[in-house]
Design an enzyme around this catalytic site. Structure first.
Site, PDB file in Angstrom:
ATOM      1  N   HIS A  60      19.471  90.970  45.459  1.00 33.16           N
ATOM      2  CA  HIS A  60      18.721  91.813  45.036  1.00 33.16           C
ATOM      3  C   HIS A  60      18.451  91.852  43.625  1.00 33.16           C
ATOM      4  CE1 HIS A  60      20.374  94.005  48.919  1.00 33.16           C
ATOM      5  NE2 HIS A  60      19.283  93.494  49.003  1.00 33.16           N
ATOM      6  N   LYS A 118      19.134 101.836  61.073  1.00 28.37           N
ATOM      7  CA  LYS A 118      20.416 101.705  60.687  1.00 28.37           C
ATOM      8  C   LYS A 118      21.200 103.275  60.315  1.00 28.37           C
ATOM      9  CE  LYS A 118      19.415  97.482  58.014  1.00 28.37           C
ATOM     10  NZ  LYS A 118      19.272  96.867  56.782  1.00 28.37           N
ATOM     11  N   ARG A 132      14.272  85.627  52.469  1.00 26.25           N
ATOM     12  CA  ARG A 132      15.377  84.407  52.484  1.00 26.25           C
ATOM     13  C   ARG A 132      14.830  83.553  53.529  1.00 26.25           C
ATOM     14  NH1 ARG A 132      19.605  88.798  53.275  1.00 26.25           N
ATOM     15  NH2 ARG A 132      18.224  89.469  54.640  1.00 26.25           N
ATOM     16  N   SER A 191      23.365  91.895  52.223  1.00 25.01           N
ATOM     17  CA  SER A 191      24.484  93.080  52.281  1.00 25.01           C
ATOM     18  C   SER A 191      25.400  92.933  53.432  1.00 25.01           C
ATOM     19  CB  SER A 191      23.835  94.434  52.263  1.00 25.01           C
ATOM     20  OG  SER A 191      22.732  94.602  51.138  1.00 25.01           O
TER      21      SER A 191
END
Ligand code: PNS
Length: 161
Positions: free
Chosen positions: A17, A41, A92, A129
Site C-alpha cells: 500500500h 468484511k 496484484r 493484509s
C-alpha cells in the site's frame, strides 16, 4: 492541486500500500489513503478503524502529499466532497481486476471519478493484509511486508509483545 483518493480496508496497511501511495504521488499532488467500510468484511477486521488510521498515518509519516482519512459512507460522495480527480487502486493480479472492475464502473455510474489502476510492484504482488495477518497470527516474521509500527501492532494483537 490534484487530489486522488486511495480507498480500502487497510487492515492493516502493508508496504505494498505504501508503494502505491508513493507512486500515485508522482501523478497527483495529494493522495488521501481513505479507510472505507467494506460490508462484506464487516465484523471481521483485526484492527478497529481508529487503529487502522493510526497505523496508516505512522506508516506514511514523512511522505509529502500523503494523508489518511475515513470515508464516512459512500466512496463516490466522499470523492466529490474532496474534489478528487481519481480513485486509485493497486492491482496484484487478474483476480484483483475481476473484483475491482465492477466497483470502478459502479462508482463512475453513481457520480464518482474514474478509477486508475497501478500495477503492484513485483516485490509486493504476493503481499496482502489477509496473508500478513494470517502469517503473523501463527508467529511468522512479517517485518519484510509491513512498517515497524504495523509489525509491533500485529505482535501485540497476537499477544506477543
Ligand atoms: O480493501 P477493500 O476491502 O477491497 O476495500 C473496499 C472499499 C472499502 C474500498 C469499498 O468497500 C468501499 O468503497 N466502501 C465504501 C462504501 C461504498 O462506496 N461502497 C460502494 C463501492 S463500489
Amino acid at each position: 492541486m490534484t487530489v486522488a483518493v486511495y480507498p480500502g480496508s487497510f487492515d492493516p496497511i502493508t508496504l505494498g500500500h505504501v508503494d502505491i501511495v508513493r507512486r500515485a504521488l508522482r501523478t497527483f499532488d495529494q493522495v488521501v489513503l481513505a479507510i472505507g467500510q467494506n460490508t462484506a468484511k464487516a465484523g471481521r477486521h483485526l484492527f478497529d478503524v481508529e487503529t487502522r488510521v493510526r497505523l496508516a498515518r505512522e506508516s506514511l509519516a514523512g511522505i509529502e502529499g500523503a494523508s489518511v482519512d475515513v470515508i464516512p459512507g459512500l466512496l463516490a460522495s466522499y470523492c466529490e466532497q474532496m474534489g478528487a480527480r481519481a480513485i486509485i487502486k493497486g492491482l496484484r493480479s487478474g483476480t484483483d481486476l475481476d473484483a475491482e472492475a465492477p466497483m470502478a464502473l459502479l462508482n463512475r455510474e453513481i457520480g464518482g471519478p474514474e478509477t486508475l489502476f497501478l500495477v503492484a510492484s513485483p516485490a509486493y504482488t504476493h503481499v496482502s493484509s489477509s496473508l500478513v495477518k494470517d502469517a503473523a497470527r501463527f508467529g511468522a516474521d512479517i517485518t519484510k511486508f509491513v512498517t515497524p509500527t504495523v509489525a509491533t501492532a500485529l505482535r501485540a494483537a497476537n499477544g506477543k509483545n
